[in-house]
Design an enzyme around this catalytic site. Structure first.
Site, PDB file in Angstrom:
ATOM      1  N   LYS A  30      23.666 -85.117  54.872  1.00  0.00           N
ATOM      2  CA  LYS A  30      23.368 -83.731  54.483  1.00  0.00           C
ATOM      3  C   LYS A  30      22.724 -82.917  55.606  1.00  0.00           C
ATOM      4  CE  LYS A  30      22.721 -84.287  49.491  1.00  0.00           C
ATOM      5  NZ  LYS A  30      21.844 -83.873  48.378  1.00  0.00           N
TER       6      LYS A  30
ATOM      7  N   ASP B 275      22.141 -77.601  45.436  1.00  0.00           N
ATOM      8  CA  ASP B 275      21.146 -78.348  44.657  1.00  0.00           C
ATOM      9  C   ASP B 275      20.117 -77.428  43.982  1.00  0.00           C
ATOM     10  OD1 ASP B 275      22.160 -80.895  45.110  1.00  0.00           O
ATOM     11  OD2 ASP B 275      20.981 -81.201  46.934  1.00  0.00           O
TER      12      ASP B 275
END
Ligand code: ATR
Length: 291
Positions: free
Chosen positions: A71, A107
């Site tokens: 990520k 997220d």
């Protein structure tokens, strides 16, 4: 499904990705809407990450998800970062647009939508966040954006919690967030908050019986308690919180909604979140049975 010459390929880059529930969620959603898409897990070692990201463009893929451990590194490999990925310094979704790869982080918005779906709000609330990793960053930025009054990062390792608080304050141009050490000020901070969000991995499968970071007697009936662990959906913390009369929100909602936002960017269709939630529940049950 039938793979044809027209089938669009999306997927997830990670290592390991074997146990990812995202293929089940997304493929169920494509089937429900009759979309000619397929979602494939790609196990990508770190030394191949740059080549794999280039392949998204080269192969004409609408995009991919990105997971552990990539990520952070992917943020430096895309052509452009959306504000979400720039603030969180992490990309969980790549979208290909007009030949450019754009990095997003869904997220935070996924977390915010999971609270809304549960009929909860952090507007005007004093929020305590336990933990100081990537999950804590996304959650802290999400609640700042949804009108929390204050945010306290409760961390076992104070410099990490301070870094998350500084990131949120910088991104919002405010002093909304501060950090406290778990050992000395954790109890008082949790007791004084309206909303308590555990972003640590404590209680996650297969260590489901490990006691929560926050002792249940810190929790009271007026509070909302949220756990971002999604396997199991009902953690020891959430069960203890309900026994003390608190309202709870579990982790699968965040996983479903972060995926739903990526789905909507790739397909331009509204994601069938009920279908995705059901597919996730089934995939988690299979994982639990295996593990
Ligand atoms: P993620 O990026 O998925 O959020 P992470 O970076 O491993 O995962 O972060 C997990 C957080 O949970 C960390 O802040 C970790 O504490 P440290 O900052 O001290 O490493 C916290 N955490 C994990 N286990 C914990 C425990 N038993 N007690 C307190 N905090 C814990």
């Amino acid at each position: 499904m039938t793979v044809r010459g027209t089938t669009r390929v999306v997927g997830v880059f990670g290592e390991p990705v074997r146990h990812s529930c995202s293929p089940a969620m997304h493929n169920a959603a494509f089937a429900a809407l009759g979309l000619d898409f397929i979602y494939v897990p790609f196990e990508v070692p770190p030394e191949q990450l740059s080549t794999a990201v280039s392949a998204v463009g080269a192969l004409g893929m609408p995009g991919v998800n990105v997971t552990i451990p990539h990520k952070g590194a992917v943020a430096g490999l895309v052509d452009e970062l959306d504000e979400s990925a720039a603030v969180l310094e992490a990309v969980n979704t790549i979208c290909s647009r007009h030949g450019r790869l754009i990095g997003y982080n869904t997220d935070a918005e996924g977390f915010a939508r999971s609270l809304e779906e549960a009929g909860e709000s952090v507007q005007g609330a004093d929020v305590a966040i336990i933990g100081a990793g990537g999950g804590a960053r996304a959650v802290a930025w999400a609640v700042a954006g949804r009108g929390a009054r204050s945010i306290v990062l409760v961390g076992r390792t104070p410099p990490k919690a301070e870094a998350v608080a500084a990131l949120v304050n910088r991104a919002t141009g405010s002093q909304i967030a501060r950090a406290v050490p778990l050992a000395s000020e954790g109890e008082e901070s949790v007791r004084q908050s309206d909303v308590v969000i555990d972003t640590t991995s404590v209680g996650m499968h297969p260590h489901v019986d490990v006691p929560p970071v926050i002792p249940p007697n810190w929790i009271s009936a007026h509070q909302l308690v949220v756990d971002i662990v999604y396997s199991p959906a009902d953690t020891v913390l959430l069960r203890a919180a309900r026994q003390r009369g608190a309202r709870t929100v579990s982790g699968p909602g965040m996983l479903v909604h972060q995926g739903a936002i990526a789905f909507e960017m790739w397909t331009s269709q509204t994601a069938p979140v009920v279908t995705m939630r059901q597919a996730l529940t089934e995939a988690l049950a299979t994982l639990g049975a295996e593990g």
